[in-house]
Motif scaffolding. Structure first.
Motif, PDB file in Angstrom:
ATOM      1  N   SER A  65       0.920  -1.336   0.068  1.00 44.91           N
ATOM      2  CA  SER A  65      -0.178  -0.098   0.146  1.00 44.91           C
ATOM      3  C   SER A  65       0.747   1.370   0.107  1.00 44.91           C
ATOM      4  O   SER A  65       0.627   2.140  -0.567  1.00 44.91           O
ATOM      5  CB  SER A  65      -0.852   0.124   1.005  1.00 44.91           C
ATOM      6  OG  SER A  65      -0.295  -0.006   2.437  1.00 44.91           O
ATOM      7  N   HIS A  66       2.207   1.178   0.572  1.00 44.15           N
ATOM      8  CA  HIS A  66       2.939   2.337   0.513  1.00 44.15           C
ATOM      9  C   HIS A  66       4.315   1.829   0.927  1.00 44.15           C
ATOM     10  O   HIS A  66       4.401   0.777   1.247  1.00 44.15           O
ATOM     11  CB  HIS A  66       2.578   3.361   1.525  1.00 44.15           C
ATOM     12  CG  HIS A  66       2.755   3.053   3.204  1.00 44.15           C
ATOM     13  ND1 HIS A  66       4.159   3.649   3.663  1.00 44.15           N
ATOM     14  CD2 HIS A  66       2.138   2.372   3.691  1.00 44.15           C
ATOM     15  CE1 HIS A  66       4.017   3.081   4.864  1.00 44.15           C
ATOM     16  NE2 HIS A  66       2.724   2.532   5.034  1.00 44.15           N
ATOM     17  N   SER A  87      -1.428  -0.653  -3.926  1.00 43.01           N
ATOM     18  CA  SER A  87      -2.636  -1.100  -4.040  1.00 43.01           C
ATOM     19  C   SER A  87      -3.153  -0.407  -2.680  1.00 43.01           C
ATOM     20  O   SER A  87      -2.352  -0.320  -1.571  1.00 43.01           O
ATOM     21  CB  SER A  87      -2.774  -2.553  -3.928  1.00 43.01           C
ATOM     22  OG  SER A  87      -4.244  -2.975  -3.734  1.00 43.01           O
ATOM     23  N   PRO A  88      -4.421   0.409  -2.731  1.00 39.62           N
ATOM     24  CA  PRO A  88      -4.780   0.978  -1.645  1.00 39.62           C
ATOM     25  C   PRO A  88      -4.903   0.098  -0.439  1.00 39.62           C
ATOM     26  O   PRO A  88      -5.243  -1.202  -0.515  1.00 39.62           O
ATOM     27  CB  PRO A  88      -6.259   1.526  -1.976  1.00 39.62           C
ATOM     28  CG  PRO A  88      -6.170   1.785  -3.762  1.00 39.62           C
ATOM     29  CD  PRO A  88      -5.189   0.789  -3.910  1.00 39.62           C
ATOM     30  N   GLN A  89      -4.570   0.492   0.704  1.00 38.51           N
ATOM     31  CA  GLN A  89      -4.417  -0.364   1.942  1.00 38.51           C
ATOM     32  C   GLN A  89      -5.732  -1.455   1.957  1.00 38.51           C
ATOM     33  O   GLN A  89      -5.627  -2.630   2.188  1.00 38.51           O
ATOM     34  CB  GLN A  89      -4.041   0.496   3.158  1.00 38.51           C
ATOM     35  CG  GLN A  89      -3.890  -0.216   4.364  1.00 38.51           C
ATOM     36  CD  GLN A  89      -3.398   0.694   5.499  1.00 38.51           C
ATOM     37  OE1 GLN A  89      -4.296   1.244   6.183  1.00 38.51           O
ATOM     38  NE2 GLN A  89      -2.151   0.873   5.400  1.00 38.51           N
ATOM     39  N   THR A  91      -7.961  -1.939  -0.174  1.00 43.84           N
ATOM     40  CA  THR A  91      -8.032  -3.100  -1.320  1.00 43.84           C
ATOM     41  C   THR A  91      -7.059  -4.089  -1.254  1.00 43.84           C
ATOM     42  O   THR A  91      -7.483  -5.132  -1.468  1.00 43.84           O
ATOM     43  CB  THR A  91      -8.030  -2.056  -2.638  1.00 43.84           C
ATOM     44  OG1 THR A  91      -8.947  -1.203  -2.845  1.00 43.84           O
ATOM     45  CG2 THR A  91      -7.986  -3.114  -3.948  1.00 43.84           C
ATOM     46  N   THR A 108     -14.140  -2.894  -6.686  1.00 39.54           N
ATOM     47  CA  THR A 108     -14.133  -1.878  -5.960  1.00 39.54           C
ATOM     48  C   THR A 108     -13.969  -0.690  -6.926  1.00 39.54           C
ATOM     49  O   THR A 108     -13.701  -0.597  -8.141  1.00 39.54           O
ATOM     50  CB  THR A 108     -12.623  -2.009  -5.268  1.00 39.54           C
ATOM     51  OG1 THR A 108     -12.522  -0.451  -4.564  1.00 39.54           O
ATOM     52  CG2 THR A 108     -11.391  -1.866  -6.184  1.00 39.54           C
ATOM     53  N   ILE A 110     -12.498   2.217  -5.753  1.00 39.88           N
ATOM     54  CA  ILE A 110     -11.407   3.026  -5.433  1.00 39.88           C
ATOM     55  C   ILE A 110     -10.187   2.817  -6.571  1.00 39.88           C
ATOM     56  O   ILE A 110      -9.863   1.679  -7.237  1.00 39.88           O
ATOM     57  CB  ILE A 110     -10.735   2.437  -4.237  1.00 39.88           C
ATOM     58  CG1 ILE A 110     -11.601   2.338  -2.949  1.00 39.88           C
ATOM     59  CG2 ILE A 110      -9.331   3.233  -3.836  1.00 39.88           C
ATOM     60  CD1 ILE A 110     -12.349   3.603  -2.679  1.00 39.88           C
ATOM     61  N   GLY A 111      -9.935   4.078  -7.217  1.00 46.92           N
ATOM     62  CA  GLY A 111      -9.047   4.168  -8.407  1.00 46.92           C
ATOM     63  C   GLY A 111      -9.656   4.557  -9.621  1.00 46.92           C
ATOM     64  O   GLY A 111      -8.799   4.808 -10.483  1.00 46.92           O
ATOM     65  N   MET A 116      -4.582   4.507 -11.044  1.00 41.19           N
ATOM     66  CA  MET A 116      -4.820   2.932 -10.649  1.00 41.19           C
ATOM     67  C   MET A 116      -5.494   2.236 -11.451  1.00 41.19           C
ATOM     68  O   MET A 116      -5.452   0.847 -11.420  1.00 41.19           O
ATOM     69  CB  MET A 116      -5.331   3.132  -9.268  1.00 41.19           C
ATOM     70  CG  MET A 116      -4.790   3.799  -8.025  1.00 41.19           C
ATOM     71  SD  MET A 116      -3.105   3.146  -7.782  1.00 41.19           S
ATOM     72  CE  MET A 116      -3.735   1.368  -7.164  1.00 41.19           C
TER      73      MET A 116
END
Length: 215
Positions: A65-66, A87-89, A91, A108, A110-111, A116
């Motif tokens: 995620s980071h 990848s977002p945390q 997700t 999802t 998200i992105g 993304m």
């Protein structure tokens, strides 16, 4: 450690180093394995947990995620020596969970409309657009627990119970590093976080290297 060899995929539990299994990670460094695809929440810190392994250039790819807490990982990425898939945390956690329970992926939003979504399939459900995020599994998963019995039932302590329960389900082989190992029957079933059916091997921890970072 015979299951973790050059070029394999390795999933690890932990968040910012907390919950990384240090004895197993130190064993990998001593063994000299390289070119691993790592899957976990983050790149840790340069001298703590999985961060030590990454900082030595032993990973070819990291799905996380980071990587902000490990500037060495950032430099390796910039230099083209480490491929990083962000990848977002949430997700990421769901992709690992999906892998652990046998799903093909998750949907999802998200992105969407960002970088993304590049290369990812989209689907429409009830008039809403979603990205398909593939499930994640690994050849080997390594986790850290406070207590285990000889069957592999695991109990995690406080914040070390982060991604470890999800990671434990998503390895073809799962190895748990544990502070205390007790006979079968000594754990209250209501306290168990990971059932032993998911765990293949339990090893005794030699102590952690991450607690001081959060004190």
């Amino acid at each position: 450690m015979n299951y973790i060899n050059d070029g394999c995929s390795l999933m690890f539990g932990g968040f910012g180093g907390v919950g990384n299994p240090p004895t197993l990670i130190n064993g990998l460094i001593e063994k000299g394995v390289k070119d691993l695809t790592l899957i976990g929440n983050d790149a840790g810190f340069p001298t703590i947990g999985i961060g030590k392994f990454i900082s030595q250039g032993r990973a070819k790819k990291l799905i996380a995620s980071h990587i902000g807490s490990n500037p060495v990982a950032g430099q390796l990425m910039v230099d083209g020596l480490l491929e990083v898939e962000f990848s977002p945390q949430g997700t990421l956690a769901e992709r690992i969970r999906a892998g652990g329970v046998g799903l093909g992926g998750v949907l999802t939003d998200i992105g969407l409309d960002s970088m993304m979504e590049e290369g990812k399939q989209k689907v429409q459900v009830d008039g809403k657009t979603f990205l398909i995020e593939s499930a994640l599994r690994a050849d080997v998963a390594i986790v850290y627990a406070k207590k285990a019995d000889e069957f592999g039932n695991l109990i995690y302590e406080t914040s070390a119970r982060n991604t470890n329960p999800l990671v434990a389900m998503a390895g073809n082989i799962t190895i748990a590093e544990v502070e205390e190992i007790v006979p079968v029957g000594n754990l209250d079933p209501h306290d168990i976080h990971t059932p032993g059916i998911f765990v293949d091997y339990v090893i005794q921890s030699k102590g952690v290297d991450w607690k001081w970072a959060w004190e």
